[in-house]
Design a protein around this motif. Structure first.
Motif, PDB file in Angstrom:
ATOM      1  N   LYS A   1       0.291   8.613  -1.625  1.00 35.91           N
ATOM      2  CA  LYS A   1       0.688   7.807  -2.773  1.00 35.91           C
ATOM      3  C   LYS A   1       1.807   6.846  -2.382  1.00 35.91           C
ATOM      4  CE  LYS A   1       2.306   8.258  -7.555  1.00 35.91           C
ATOM      5  NZ  LYS A   1       2.533   9.173  -8.673  1.00 35.91           N
ATOM      6  N   SER A   2       2.804   7.342  -1.693  1.00 39.84           N
ATOM      7  CA  SER A   2       3.941   6.526  -1.284  1.00 39.84           C
ATOM      8  C   SER A   2       3.517   5.453  -0.273  1.00 39.84           C
ATOM      9  CB  SER A   2       5.021   7.426  -0.681  1.00 39.84           C
ATOM     10  OG  SER A   2       6.080   6.662  -0.178  1.00 39.84           O
ATOM     11  N   ASP A   3       2.780   5.856   0.756  1.00 40.04           N
ATOM     12  CA  ASP A   3       2.337   4.914   1.796  1.00 40.04           C
ATOM     13  C   ASP A   3       1.438   3.818   1.220  1.00 40.04           C
ATOM     14  OD1 ASP A   3       3.757   6.424   3.609  1.00 40.04           O
ATOM     15  OD2 ASP A   3       1.981   7.266   4.616  1.00 40.04           O
TER      16      ASP A   3
ATOM     17  N   ALA B   1      -5.646  -0.177  -6.953  1.00 38.72           N
ATOM     18  CA  ALA B   1      -4.227  -0.490  -7.160  1.00 38.72           C
ATOM     19  C   ALA B   1      -4.041  -1.975  -7.480  1.00 38.72           C
ATOM     20  CB  ALA B   1      -3.411  -0.105  -5.930  1.00 38.72           C
TER      21      ALA B   1
ATOM     22  N   GLY C   1       1.493   2.804  -1.934  1.00 34.50           N
ATOM     23  CA  GLY C   1       2.135   2.121  -3.050  1.00 34.50           C
ATOM     24  C   GLY C   1       1.411   2.362  -4.362  1.00 34.50           C
ATOM     25  N   TYR C   2       0.738   3.500  -4.469  1.00 35.13           N
ATOM     26  CA  TYR C   2      -0.028   3.820  -5.671  1.00 35.13           C
ATOM     27  C   TYR C   2       0.913   4.364  -6.742  1.00 35.13           C
ATOM     28  CZ  TYR C   2      -3.617   3.493  -2.105  1.00 35.13           C
ATOM     29  OH  TYR C   2      -4.404   3.049  -1.071  1.00 35.13           O
ATOM     30  N   THR C   3       0.693   3.945  -7.965  1.00 31.96           N
ATOM     31  CA  THR C   3       1.588   4.329  -9.055  1.00 31.96           C
ATOM     32  C   THR C   3       0.951   5.305 -10.029  1.00 31.96           C
ATOM     33  OG1 THR C   3       0.885   2.398 -10.341  1.00 31.96           O
ATOM     34  CG2 THR C   3       2.826   2.137  -8.927  1.00 31.96           C
TER      35      THR C   3
ATOM     36  N   ASP D   1      -2.812  -4.193 -11.375  1.00 29.58           N
ATOM     37  CA  ASP D   1      -1.803  -5.226 -11.584  1.00 29.58           C
ATOM     38  C   ASP D   1      -2.190  -6.211 -12.676  1.00 29.58           C
ATOM     39  OD1 ASP D   1      -0.233  -4.107  -9.610  1.00 29.58           O
ATOM     40  OD2 ASP D   1      -0.919  -5.489  -8.038  1.00 29.58           O
TER      41      ASP D   1
END
Length: 179
Positions: A114-116, A83, A118-120, A87
């Motif tokens: 995914k939410s925990d 992740a 912060g994966y996009t 960036d």
């Protein structure tokens, strides 16, 4: 024999480690639909949200296929590094597809992960093991890098952020196997 025993008693904190994929099955059909190292090979992948990714549509970009499962110790090291590496790139340069190899990883659990985290990236469930077999995901994490021409390089085990960025930036992707 001995190698397997050594793997069972080695410390999970060791660098570059990977877990054996207990769900892996060797390819049974080696005559068609195998990875050829080219975007010309037809491959459509559907994520847990129903979005379809046709590999040929991404010719000219680096595509990263990240094989993992939620219970994989080394994947918990690798996922945040991947992740962070993302960036450094734009969506015009890079596509990351996360592929879980465990049929027990539910959509709800994957969405929470995914939410925990912060994966996009999109998440794919490889419940039929076609992708795992196609890309030889015998252990996790396995990161398959497809260069802009579709040539393939695979890295097994957890990688540091700078390693991942280097692999993506490298013109050597697809020219030499880093297994």
């Amino acid at each position: 024999g001995i190698y397997g025993i050594g793997q069972l008693i080695s410390s999970p904190a060791s660098s570059g480690g990977s877990n054996d994929n207990p769900f892996y099955t060797a390819p049974t059909d080696t005559t068609s639909d195998t990875a050829t190292g080219s975007y010309q090979t037809p491959l459509s992948i559907t994520d847990i949200d129903g979005n379809i990714y046709n590999l040929a549509d991404y010719e000219g970009k680096v595509v990263v296929l990240y094989f993992h499962f939620l219970g994989c110790y080394y994947c918990t090291e690798h996922s945040p590094n991947l992740a962070a590496a993302m960036d450094s790139f734009t969506s015009n340069q890079l596509l990351v597809l996360s592929i879980t190899v465990d049929p027990g990883d539910t959509v709800a659990e994957l969405e929470t992960w995914k939410s925990d985290g912060g994966y996009t990236w999109p998440i794919i469930q490889d419940t039929d093991y076609i992708l795992s077999s196609r890309f030889s995901a015998q252990s996790t994490p396995l990161t398959v890098y497809l260069d802009p021409s579709g040539a393939q390089t695979s890295m097994r085990g957890a990688q540091a952020t700078d390693e991942i960025v280097g692999m993506i930036n490298s013109r050597q992707i697809g020219r030499a196997s880093c297994r």
